[in-house]
Structure formats: structure tokens, C-alpha cells
Design a protein around this motif. Structure first.
Motif, PDB file in Angstrom:
ATOM      1  N   UNK A  26       0.690  -1.225  -0.089  1.00 18.04           N
ATOM      2  CA  UNK A  26      -0.005   0.133   0.057  1.00 18.04           C
ATOM      3  C   UNK A  26       0.904   1.196  -0.010  1.00 18.04           C
ATOM      4  N   UNK A  27       0.249   2.152  -0.481  1.00 16.57           N
ATOM      5  CA  UNK A  27       1.170   3.401  -0.674  1.00 16.57           C
ATOM      6  C   UNK A  27       0.705   4.700   0.223  1.00 16.57           C
ATOM      7  N   UNK A  28      -0.549   4.482   0.862  1.00 18.46           N
ATOM      8  CA  UNK A  28      -1.009   5.414   1.635  1.00 18.46           C
ATOM      9  C   UNK A  28      -0.879   5.090   2.951  1.00 18.46           C
ATOM     10  N   UNK A  29      -1.038   6.205   4.183  1.00 17.62           N
ATOM     11  CA  UNK A  29      -1.374   5.675   5.406  1.00 17.62           C
ATOM     12  C   UNK A  29      -2.385   6.288   6.121  1.00 17.62           C
ATOM     13  N   UNK A  30      -3.119   5.734   6.475  1.00 19.62           N
ATOM     14  CA  UNK A  30      -3.306   4.136   6.476  1.00 19.62           C
ATOM     15  C   UNK A  30      -3.784   3.826   5.178  1.00 19.62           C
ATOM     16  N   UNK A  31      -3.633   2.313   4.769  1.00 16.88           N
ATOM     17  CA  UNK A  31      -4.112   2.022   3.305  1.00 16.88           C
ATOM     18  C   UNK A  31      -5.084   0.740   3.683  1.00 16.88           C
ATOM     19  N   UNK A  32      -5.998   0.618   2.680  1.00 20.31           N
ATOM     20  CA  UNK A  32      -6.918  -0.546   2.707  1.00 20.31           C
ATOM     21  C   UNK A  32      -5.965  -1.960   2.432  1.00 20.31           C
ATOM     22  N   UNK A  33      -4.843  -1.580   1.803  1.00 20.99           N
ATOM     23  CA  UNK A  33      -4.006  -2.976   1.408  1.00 20.99           C
ATOM     24  C   UNK A  33      -3.362  -3.482   2.869  1.00 20.99           C
ATOM     25  N   UNK A  34      -2.768  -2.247   3.995  1.00 16.29           N
ATOM     26  CA  UNK A  34      -2.414  -2.737   5.011  1.00 16.29           C
ATOM     27  C   UNK A  34      -3.458  -3.513   5.714  1.00 16.29           C
ATOM     28  N   UNK A  35      -4.696  -2.892   5.707  1.00 14.51           N
ATOM     29  CA  UNK A  35      -5.781  -3.413   6.590  1.00 14.51           C
ATOM     30  C   UNK A  35      -6.144  -4.889   6.211  1.00 14.51           C
ATOM     31  N   UNK A  36      -6.175  -5.276   4.797  1.00 14.66           N
ATOM     32  CA  UNK A  36      -6.347  -6.603   4.393  1.00 14.66           C
ATOM     33  C   UNK A  36      -5.355  -7.584   4.873  1.00 14.66           C
ATOM     34  N   UNK A  37      -4.045  -7.004   4.720  1.00 12.24           N
ATOM     35  CA  UNK A  37      -2.821  -7.847   5.084  1.00 12.24           C
ATOM     36  C   UNK A  37      -2.930  -8.090   6.589  1.00 12.24           C
ATOM     37  N   UNK A  38      -3.463  -7.245   7.358  1.00 15.22           N
ATOM     38  CA  UNK A  38      -3.515  -7.642   8.839  1.00 15.22           C
ATOM     39  C   UNK A  38      -4.752  -8.325   9.285  1.00 15.22           C
ATOM     40  N   UNK A  39      -5.697  -8.367   8.457  1.00 13.40           N
ATOM     41  CA  UNK A  39      -6.713  -9.318   8.742  1.00 13.40           C
ATOM     42  C   UNK A  39      -6.265 -10.725   8.219  1.00 13.40           C
TER      43      UNK A  39
ATOM     44  N   UNK B 150     -16.210  -3.275  -0.035  1.00 14.57           N
ATOM     45  CA  UNK B 150     -15.971  -4.538   1.068  1.00 14.57           C
ATOM     46  C   UNK B 150     -15.883  -3.927   2.389  1.00 14.57           C
ATOM     47  N   UNK B 151     -15.526  -2.637   2.437  1.00 16.50           N
ATOM     48  CA  UNK B 151     -15.430  -2.034   3.692  1.00 16.50           C
ATOM     49  C   UNK B 151     -16.635  -1.287   4.117  1.00 16.50           C
ATOM     50  N   UNK B 152     -17.524  -1.090   3.170  1.00 16.40           N
ATOM     51  CA  UNK B 152     -18.736  -0.001   3.437  1.00 16.40           C
ATOM     52  C   UNK B 152     -19.719  -0.614   4.268  1.00 16.40           C
ATOM     53  N   UNK B 153     -20.088  -1.533   4.332  1.00 13.02           N
ATOM     54  CA  UNK B 153     -21.360  -2.092   5.194  1.00 13.02           C
ATOM     55  C   UNK B 153     -20.912  -3.487   5.993  1.00 13.02           C
ATOM     56  N   UNK B 154     -21.943  -3.725   6.970  1.00  2.81           N
ATOM     57  CA  UNK B 154     -21.799  -4.777   7.811  1.00  2.81           C
ATOM     58  C   UNK B 154     -21.642  -6.277   7.165  1.00  2.81           C
ATOM     59  N   UNK B 155     -22.629  -6.269   6.113  1.00  2.00           N
ATOM     60  CA  UNK B 155     -22.754  -7.223   5.213  1.00  2.00           C
ATOM     61  C   UNK B 155     -21.763  -7.687   4.410  1.00  2.00           C
ATOM     62  N   UNK B 156     -21.343  -6.810   3.841  1.00  2.00           N
ATOM     63  CA  UNK B 156     -20.085  -6.611   2.844  1.00  2.00           C
ATOM     64  C   UNK B 156     -18.712  -7.008   3.635  1.00  2.00           C
ATOM     65  N   UNK B 157     -18.561  -6.465   4.760  1.00  2.00           N
ATOM     66  CA  UNK B 157     -17.367  -6.623   5.576  1.00  2.00           C
ATOM     67  C   UNK B 157     -17.502  -8.044   6.213  1.00  2.00           C
TER      68      UNK B 157
ATOM     69  N   UNK C 156     -18.806 -10.487   4.669  1.00  2.00           N
ATOM     70  CA  UNK C 156     -18.676 -11.375   3.405  1.00  2.00           C
ATOM     71  C   UNK C 156     -16.906 -11.635   3.550  1.00  2.00           C
ATOM     72  N   UNK C 157     -16.387 -10.371   3.515  1.00  2.75           N
ATOM     73  CA  UNK C 157     -15.059 -10.436   3.119  1.00  2.75           C
ATOM     74  C   UNK C 157     -14.217 -11.121   4.262  1.00  2.75           C
ATOM     75  N   UNK C 158     -14.679 -10.958   5.411  1.00  6.81           N
ATOM     76  CA  UNK C 158     -14.188 -11.817   6.711  1.00  6.81           C
ATOM     77  C   UNK C 158     -14.312 -13.475   6.297  1.00  6.81           C
ATOM     78  N   UNK C 159     -15.185 -13.852   5.614  1.00  2.00           N
ATOM     79  CA  UNK C 159     -15.460 -15.340   5.355  1.00  2.00           C
ATOM     80  C   UNK C 159     -14.555 -15.579   4.257  1.00  2.00           C
ATOM     81  N   UNK C 160     -13.940 -15.007   3.440  1.00  2.00           N
ATOM     82  CA  UNK C 160     -12.945 -15.152   2.500  1.00  2.00           C
ATOM     83  C   UNK C 160     -11.783 -15.255   3.123  1.00  2.00           C
ATOM     84  N   UNK C 161     -11.592 -14.227   3.948  1.00  2.00           N
ATOM     85  CA  UNK C 161     -10.164 -14.132   4.713  1.00  2.00           C
ATOM     86  C   UNK C 161      -9.983 -15.475   5.563  1.00  2.00           C
ATOM     87  N   UNK C 162     -10.936 -15.832   6.375  1.00  2.00           N
ATOM     88  CA  UNK C 162     -10.861 -16.887   7.256  1.00  2.00           C
ATOM     89  C   UNK C 162     -10.747 -18.257   6.338  1.00  2.00           C
ATOM     90  N   UNK C 163     -11.352 -18.392   5.245  1.00  2.00           N
ATOM     91  CA  UNK C 163     -11.216 -19.522   4.384  1.00  2.00           C
ATOM     92  C   UNK C 163      -9.495 -19.658   3.873  1.00  2.00           C
TER      93      UNK C 163
END
Length: 201
Positions: free
Chosen positions: A12-25, A152-159, A161-168
Motif C-alpha cells: 500500500x502507498x498511503x497511510x493508512x491503506x486498505x492494503x495494509x488493513x487486508x494484510x493485517x486481517x 467491501x469495507x462499506x457495510x456490515x454485510x459486505x465486511x 462476506x470479506x471476513x469469510x473469504x479471509x478466514x477460508x
């Protein structure tokens, strides 16, 4: 079981970045999925190494700081690699970092691939850009890659679904790491006296 180590490369190029956030998850989910006594996670922000990476490409000699990072990635039991999407592919900084690694640095290493972008239409970057790169490096990517769009970061349902993919994906990475033999420390070897070697001829 003894400790396992996970290297997390985020471009990720910015701070904070969604790339870093996904990596941490992804790292946290993998840590939770690994049934070991201790899991060490080393996060590497490529934005902080941009000049070092560029100089290495020009000179062929990494700085001490970059050499330490390269060693961390090489010695880790697994790698999580996350890039933002630019022009339908991984970022130039992301590619440049993996260009300066030794050809066999990732040989057989379990890898979890992730990417972030503005819209869902960039999700194919996982299969058409990242997988070919890591196949060339002879790494072992897990079956599930994780792409996160802005939505994917904008709503509870989208988040959720993203978390399910992360955990898989994290579960798949943890399974590969658990199945692999534990790395032997570099200074741990068996010495054979020279006289014994001569006697065996």
C-alpha cells in the motif's frame, strides 16, 4: 509444536491503506488458524523500502536494511503478499520487490495472495497477474485468494462476506504450514570429522 513465522508483505502507498488493513486481517486469521505454541508475524511495508528496492535494481546490491527484509521473507514458514491494483495488475513497487529476491527464495513456500482495488472488476488480478508471478517463483499459493474492493469495507454485510473469504484463505495457509516440516536453524548441522570421511572412501 514450536513457533512458526509468517512474513507479511504489503505494498500500500498511503497511510493508512486498505492494503495494509487486508494484510493485517489475513495475518490475524492465519495466526488464529494455526494450532501452534507461538506464531511470529513480521509485517513489511514496501513503501518504506521503495528507495532501497530501486537502488538494488540499479546496482544489484541490497542495502543492509533491505537484506534483512529479504532474509525475513526467505526464512519465514509462510508468506502473505498483498498489493493494490494499478492498471489491472499488481503495483510496480510490489513487482520490484519480488524482482530483487533470489530466484529460489520462495521455492515451495506457502503463500496467501491478496489484492485491493476500487471496484470488484479488478478481482481477476489474483488469477491473471499474481498467480503467474508466484508460479514462476515456484511458491505454493493457496487455492483461495482474497480481493477487497472499496465496497467491501462499506457495510456490515459486505465486511462479513470479506471476513469469510479471509478466514477460508487463512485456514488453507495454516493447513499448508502445519503440514510442512519445521525449518531447521541455519547453524544447526551435524559435523563429520575429516578422518571419518577419509575412512569411508
Amino acid at each position: 509444536m514450536t513457533a512458526r513465522t509468517i512474513a507479511v508483505v504489503t505494498a500500500g502507498l498511503s497511510q493508512p491503506s486498505s492494503t495494509r488493513l487486508l494484510a493485517e486481517r489475513l495475518a490475524e486469521a492465519t495466526r488464529a488458524a494455526l494450532a501452534v505454541d507461538e506464531v511470529g508475524v513480521e509485517v513489511i511495508e514496501l513503501r518504506d523500502l521503495a528507495i532501497d528496492v530501486t537502488n538494488t535494481m540499479l546496482t544489484g546490491f541490497p542495502s543492509p536494511r533491505l537484506r534483512e527484509v529479504i532474509d525475513t521473507v526467505t526464512r519465514a514458514d509462510a508468506l502473505i503478499a498483498v498489493t493494490p491494483v494499478f492498471t489491472a495488475s499488481y503495483s510496480g513497487l510490489f513487482k520490484s520487490f519480488f524482482d530483487v529476491l533470489d530466484n529460489d527464495a520462495l521455492d515451495g513456500k506457502p503463500v496467501l495472495l491478496g489484492a485491493t482495488g476500487g471496484t470488484e472488476r479488478h478481482s481477476l488480478v489474483l488469477d491473471f497477474a499474481l498467480r503467474p508471478l508466484f508460479a514462476y517463483l515456484r511458491a505454493t499459493p493457496v487455492a483461495t485468494g482474497v480481493y477487497a474492493a472499496s465496497s467491501d469495507w462499506g457495510s456490515v454485510s459486505a465486511t462479513g462476506a470479506l471476513q469469510q473469504r479471509v478466514e477460508r484463505a487463512a485456514g488453507e495457509l495454516a493447513a499448508l504450514v502445519s503440514a510442512a516440516p519445521e525449518a531447521k536453524p541455519e547453524d544447526e548441522f551435524t559435523s563429520v570429522p575429516f578422518e571419518q570421511l577419509l575412512a569411508g572412501n
